[in-house]
Design a protein around this motif. Structure first.
Motif, mmCIF file in Angstrom:
data_model
loop_
_atom_site.group_PDB
_atom_site.id
_atom_site.type_symbol
_atom_site.label_atom_id
_atom_site.label_comp_id
_atom_site.label_asym_id
_atom_site.label_seq_id
_atom_site.Cartn_x
_atom_site.Cartn_y
_atom_site.Cartn_z
ATOM 1 N N ALA A 151 52.444 -97.479 59.689
ATOM 2 C CA ALA A 151 52.880 -97.276 58.302
ATOM 3 C C ALA A 151 51.767 -97.598 57.307
ATOM 4 C CB ALA A 151 54.116 -98.123 58.011
ATOM 5 N N SER A 152 50.929 -98.542 57.655
ATOM 6 C CA SER A 152 49.850 -98.951 56.740
ATOM 7 C C SER A 152 48.766 -97.883 56.592
ATOM 8 C CB SER A 152 49.217 -100.260 57.222
ATOM 9 O OG SER A 152 48.418 -100.027 58.372
ATOM 10 N N ARG A 153 48.814 -96.843 57.365
ATOM 11 C CA ARG A 153 47.793 -95.789 57.329
ATOM 12 C C ARG A 153 48.090 -94.708 56.304
ATOM 13 N NH1 ARG A 153 46.747 -95.045 63.785
ATOM 14 N NH2 ARG A 153 46.376 -97.249 64.202
ATOM 15 N N ALA A 154 49.169 -94.839 55.570
ATOM 16 C CA ALA A 154 49.539 -93.815 54.580
ATOM 17 C C ALA A 154 48.368 -93.537 53.643
ATOM 18 C CB ALA A 154 50.752 -94.265 53.780
ATOM 19 N N GLY A 155 48.081 -92.259 53.465
ATOM 20 C CA GLY A 155 47.024 -91.859 52.541
ATOM 21 C C GLY A 155 45.614 -92.026 53.071
ATOM 22 N N THR A 156 45.463 -92.384 54.336
ATOM 23 C CA THR A 156 44.123 -92.543 54.908
ATOM 24 C C THR A 156 43.868 -91.436 55.920
ATOM 25 O OG1 THR A 156 44.735 -93.900 56.828
ATOM 26 C CG2 THR A 156 44.403 -95.058 54.712
ATOM 27 N N ASP A 157 42.633 -91.334 56.347
ATOM 28 C CA ASP A 157 42.302 -90.325 57.355
ATOM 29 C C ASP A 157 42.819 -90.709 58.746
ATOM 30 O OD1 ASP A 157 40.494 -92.400 57.734
ATOM 31 O OD2 ASP A 157 38.752 -91.106 57.968
ATOM 32 N N ARG A 158 43.346 -91.908 58.894
ATOM 33 C CA ARG A 158 43.923 -92.338 60.172
ATOM 34 C C ARG A 158 45.386 -91.927 60.308
ATOM 35 N NH1 ARG A 158 43.330 -98.269 61.126
ATOM 36 N NH2 ARG A 158 43.904 -97.689 63.234
ATOM 37 N N ASP A 159 45.973 -91.411 59.238
ATOM 38 C CA ASP A 159 47.349 -90.908 59.284
ATOM 39 C C ASP A 159 47.305 -89.488 59.837
ATOM 40 O OD1 ASP A 159 50.072 -90.940 58.967
ATOM 41 O OD2 ASP A 159 50.056 -90.966 56.780
ATOM 42 N N ALA A 160 48.442 -88.999 60.303
ATOM 43 C CA ALA A 160 48.467 -87.643 60.864
ATOM 44 C C ALA A 160 49.763 -86.944 60.483
ATOM 45 C CB ALA A 160 48.358 -87.709 62.387
ATOM 46 N N ILE A 161 49.644 -85.675 60.198
ATOM 47 C CA ILE A 161 50.828 -84.843 59.944
ATOM 48 C C ILE A 161 51.422 -84.487 61.302
ATOM 49 C CG2 ILE A 161 51.624 -82.627 59.061
ATOM 50 C CD1 ILE A 161 49.363 -82.831 56.957
#
Length: 182
Positions: A151-161
């Motif tokens: 959840a902490s990855r929101a808005g980062t390049d570590r998040d994924a669609i």
């Protein structure tokens, strides 16, 4: 009549659907005797060939340290072990139904989650969805820790669609945390 022995007999002698329900019944019984029956079944399977999915599900559902350790042994014997295991356990309690906000808290999942999460960086979007679903019905500090990290990855390049409507891993993890009151 000994219920565990009767169910163990059904596992060994009945068709697939009866076997799946019988294995889950052993997991629900959850006694040391039921654990012993599941581990005995697991010991009869070649680690390289891999166990049937219903046996893996039952061992995770029983949730004892010994069952989880055996599941991890099976996974480590498979090519792409974490991905293989995600395919096995992404709906571990599905046979029992699901109610949002109700969780299993007995599963000794620290090593299981550590193993699954270790491969997260190389997982496809579909596999990341399965990673979250693997703890959808489990509530523990380990499960919450993994969900918080995602959840902490929101808005980062570590998040994924993970879906066509732009649902992200972080949003799905956040939703799971909200269901837990976290």
């Amino acid at each position: 009549i000994n219920a565990v022995a009767l169910i163990d007999s059904a596992v060994r002698n009945d068709g697939f659907h009866a076997r799946s329900f019988a294995l889950d019944a052993l997991a629900k019984i959850g006694t040391p005797e039921a654990e012993k029956a599941l581990l005995a079944l697991a010991s009869e399977i070649d680690t390289k060939a891999g166990p049937p999915e219903d046996l893996i599900l039952a061992m995770v559902a029983l949730g004892s340290r010994k069952c989880i350790e055996r599941v991890l042994e099976f996974a480590k014997g498979q090519p792409n072990g974490p991905e293989w295991l995600l395919g096995q356990v992404s709906h571990v309690f599905m046979i029992r139904g699901h109610t949002v906000g109700q969780y299993y808290r007995h599963v000794e999942d620290r090593e299981l989650i550590t193993y699954l999460f270790s491969a997260e960086g190389g997982l496809s979007a579909d596999q990341k969805w399965k990673l979250i679903h693997s703890v959808e019905q489990i509530d523990s500090e380990s499960a919450r820790g993994m969900l918080r990290d995602l959840a902490s990855r929101a808005g980062t390049d570590r998040d994924a669609i993970i879906r066509d409507d732009k649902l992200t891993v972080s949003q799905l993890a956040h939703d799971e945390l909200m269901h837990r009151g976290d």
